[in-house]
Design an enzyme around this catalytic site. Sequence first.
Site, PDB file in Angstrom:
ATOM      1  N   LYS A   1      44.723  35.073  19.904  1.00  0.00           N
ATOM      2  CA  LYS A   1      45.053  34.882  21.320  1.00  0.00           C
ATOM      3  C   LYS A   1      43.931  35.464  22.156  1.00  0.00           C
ATOM      4  CE  LYS A   1      48.324  33.907  24.320  1.00  0.00           C
ATOM      5  NZ  LYS A   1      47.280  33.167  25.029  1.00  0.00           N
TER       6      LYS A   1
ATOM      7  N   LYS B   1      38.664  34.813  21.730  1.00  0.00           N
ATOM      8  CA  LYS B   1      38.133  34.638  23.079  1.00  0.00           C
ATOM      9  C   LYS B   1      37.302  33.378  23.106  1.00  0.00           C
ATOM     10  CE  LYS B   1      38.340  36.891  27.013  1.00  0.00           C
ATOM     11  NZ  LYS B   1      39.439  37.741  27.502  1.00  0.00           N
TER      12      LYS B   1
HETATM   13  P1  NAD Z   1      38.590  36.581  38.483  1.00  0.00           P
HETATM   14  O1  NAD Z   1      37.567  35.557  38.249  1.00  0.00           O
HETATM   15  O2  NAD Z   1      39.873  36.187  39.106  1.00  0.00           O
HETATM   16  O3  NAD Z   1      37.963  37.747  39.390  1.00  0.00           O
HETATM   17  C1  NAD Z   1      36.766  38.394  39.116  1.00  0.00           C
HETATM   18  C2  NAD Z   1      36.382  39.160  40.379  1.00  0.00           C
HETATM   19  O4  NAD Z   1      35.259  39.995  40.112  1.00  0.00           O
HETATM   20  C3  NAD Z   1      35.976  38.247  41.535  1.00  0.00           C
HETATM   21  O5  NAD Z   1      36.513  38.781  42.736  1.00  0.00           O
HETATM   22  C4  NAD Z   1      34.457  38.379  41.569  1.00  0.00           C
HETATM   23  O6  NAD Z   1      33.920  38.155  42.845  1.00  0.00           O
HETATM   24  C5  NAD Z   1      34.305  39.812  41.134  1.00  0.00           C
HETATM   25  N1  NAD Z   1      32.999  40.113  40.594  1.00  0.00           N
HETATM   26  C6  NAD Z   1      32.198  39.367  39.803  1.00  0.00           C
HETATM   27  N2  NAD Z   1      31.047  40.020  39.550  1.00  0.00           N
HETATM   28  C7  NAD Z   1      31.143  41.217  40.190  1.00  0.00           C
HETATM   29  C8  NAD Z   1      30.316  42.344  40.323  1.00  0.00           C
HETATM   30  N3  NAD Z   1      29.121  42.381  39.734  1.00  0.00           N
HETATM   31  N4  NAD Z   1      30.757  43.384  41.036  1.00  0.00           N
HETATM   32  C9  NAD Z   1      31.963  43.352  41.650  1.00  0.00           C
HETATM   33  N5  NAD Z   1      32.793  42.326  41.568  1.00  0.00           N
HETATM   34  C10 NAD Z   1      32.388  41.278  40.859  1.00  0.00           C
HETATM   35  O7  NAD Z   1      38.812  37.314  37.095  1.00  0.00           O
HETATM   36  P2  NAD Z   1      40.059  38.169  36.614  1.00  0.00           P
HETATM   37  O8  NAD Z   1      40.938  37.283  35.831  1.00  0.00           O
HETATM   38  O9  NAD Z   1      40.596  38.970  37.739  1.00  0.00           O
HETATM   39  O10 NAD Z   1      39.345  39.134  35.548  1.00  0.00           O
HETATM   40  C11 NAD Z   1      38.707  40.348  35.947  1.00  0.00           C
HETATM   41  C12 NAD Z   1      38.597  41.254  34.740  1.00  0.00           C
HETATM   42  O11 NAD Z   1      39.896  41.484  34.222  1.00  0.00           O
HETATM   43  C13 NAD Z   1      37.781  40.674  33.576  1.00  0.00           C
HETATM   44  O12 NAD Z   1      37.107  41.716  32.915  1.00  0.00           O
HETATM   45  C14 NAD Z   1      38.824  40.090  32.668  1.00  0.00           C
HETATM   46  O13 NAD Z   1      38.387  40.005  31.327  1.00  0.00           O
HETATM   47  C15 NAD Z   1      39.905  41.127  32.849  1.00  0.00           C
HETATM   48  N6  NAD Z   1      41.218  40.629  32.461  1.00  0.00           N
HETATM   49  C16 NAD Z   1      41.808  39.595  33.112  1.00  0.00           C
HETATM   50  C17 NAD Z   1      43.053  39.148  32.675  1.00  0.00           C
HETATM   51  C18 NAD Z   1      43.789  38.039  33.373  1.00  0.00           C
HETATM   52  O14 NAD Z   1      44.918  37.744  32.970  1.00  0.00           O
HETATM   53  N7  NAD Z   1      43.263  37.449  34.415  1.00  0.00           N
HETATM   54  C19 NAD Z   1      43.682  39.759  31.587  1.00  0.00           C
HETATM   55  C20 NAD Z   1      43.059  40.833  30.955  1.00  0.00           C
HETATM   56  C21 NAD Z   1      41.818  41.251  31.406  1.00  0.00           C
END
Ligand code: NAD
Length: 426
Positions: A67, A103
């Site tokens: 997953k 992933k």
């Molecule tokens: P997303 O695409 O919705 O948001 C990412 C955000 O980070 C955006 O606001 C973007 O502008 C910002 N960003 C990108 N580069 C940046 C930088 N250099 N400095 C500051 N901000 C920056 O993604 P998401 O789903 O919110 O994921 C964010 C993190 O959370 C990732 O590491 C992802 O692996 C992790 N994550 C997400 C989920 C999920 O269900 N969405 C689950 C587990 C982990």
Amino acid sequence: MSSLLSDANQRLEKALRYVTIDEDVATRLHYPKASLMVSIPVRMDNGSLRVFQGYRVRYDDSRGPTKGGVRFHPSVSMDEVQSLAFWMTFKCAVLNLPFGGAKGGITLNPKELSKFELERLTRGYVDAIADFIGPDIDIPAPDVYTNQMVMGWMMDQYSIIQRKITPAVVTGKPISMGGSLGRETATAMGAFFVMQRALPQLGQSPQDTTVAVQGFGNAGAIIAELLYHAGYKVVAVSDSKGGIYAPQGLDIPSVRHIKEANRQLKAVYCAASVCNDVEHDVITNEQLLELDVDVLVPAALENQITAENADRIKAKYIFEVANGPITSSADTMLEERGIEVFPDILVNAGGVTVSYFEWVQNRSGFYWPLEEVNNRLEKSMTVETENIWAIARDLKVSLRTAAYVHALNRLDAAIKAKGTRDYYMN
Ligand code: NAD
């Protein structure tokens, strides 16, 4: 071994010092089980043909089908995808989900593609990886720059290939296509439950706790809003273009509203209502990380706190909502300075936990109310936070090492069940 994955493996090495698991298990966990790289030709709107590079990695499936999310980002590489699949393996074990880790991703800047191009690319990606995924093999989900719509296209394309509707092949789908209530907010909600469990025990009441959130996307914007509504003072937020800071606290619902309307936080800097209501400074992402706050929440990308800036971090507690925002060398420096890090494989596991609930609902055909989803999520996150805390106390190790120890014990049981050297040679 490549850089990100070898950095991730250092966490494993460290945890291995504190567990007595079979040597075979440790050896197995150093290598991804299967890594697929594909080329995806896409007809662009202007008639030209572009070929994109895509990846899918199944790291370990001892505990069940694998997953993990799918990321659309310019920095996606095999190394990054393997590392993220490694973390997913441990995350699923920490939450005791019957899944292994995987992933996927495509190397691109999604902002440069039209919606038509993005759909063709997503469907092309599924065509290319269709034999590698499946409800009993490997189940993709959303990650950076992929959302419900993308998951809906993926499920639809897979169903077309299989000639049967197969909702359980992907999670994070639109509700109308078999998605679960609460999935969109699950990562942030899960992190919020961990914080609600931990911060009062650390003597931090909401009104006396300042928080900075890096990344204002799916995970970051929602955790900022949950904290705001719980009475925490969210003083800074940022996205890829920069951030805003107000020592007296930001009005997060207004910031979210403006960001959603304008698609970037930059819009908040100017004439909109937040500027009028709340004084704030414009800061860089580097400055946000180094703010003097109680709690720092990295919720953007990996490798944000490194050996280069770790000694300038002033937060007392860090809750890793992003995957891998702290490098292993920075980890050691933060630990020496007494900064407590709540690790990604616990803190952001709410997303995969509700993905599991979605998969269960798809397979049973019976859909749960939101209250049931959130109650079950809260229970899982709270129980595992307590388990990890207890291990950290007993072994006198960091919470990260404790989380790896916890996961390793569960992975050990699953791998050992099929026989190891110990079994065959004694
Ligand atoms: P997303 O695409 O919705 O948001 C990412 C955000 O980070 C955006 O606001 C973007 O502008 C910002 N960003 C990108 N580069 C940046 C930088 N250099 N400095 C500051 N901000 C920056 O993604 P998401 O789903 O919110 O994921 C964010 C993190 O959370 C990732 O590491 C992802 O692996 C992790 N994550 C997400 C989920 C999920 O269900 N969405 C689950 C587990 C982990």
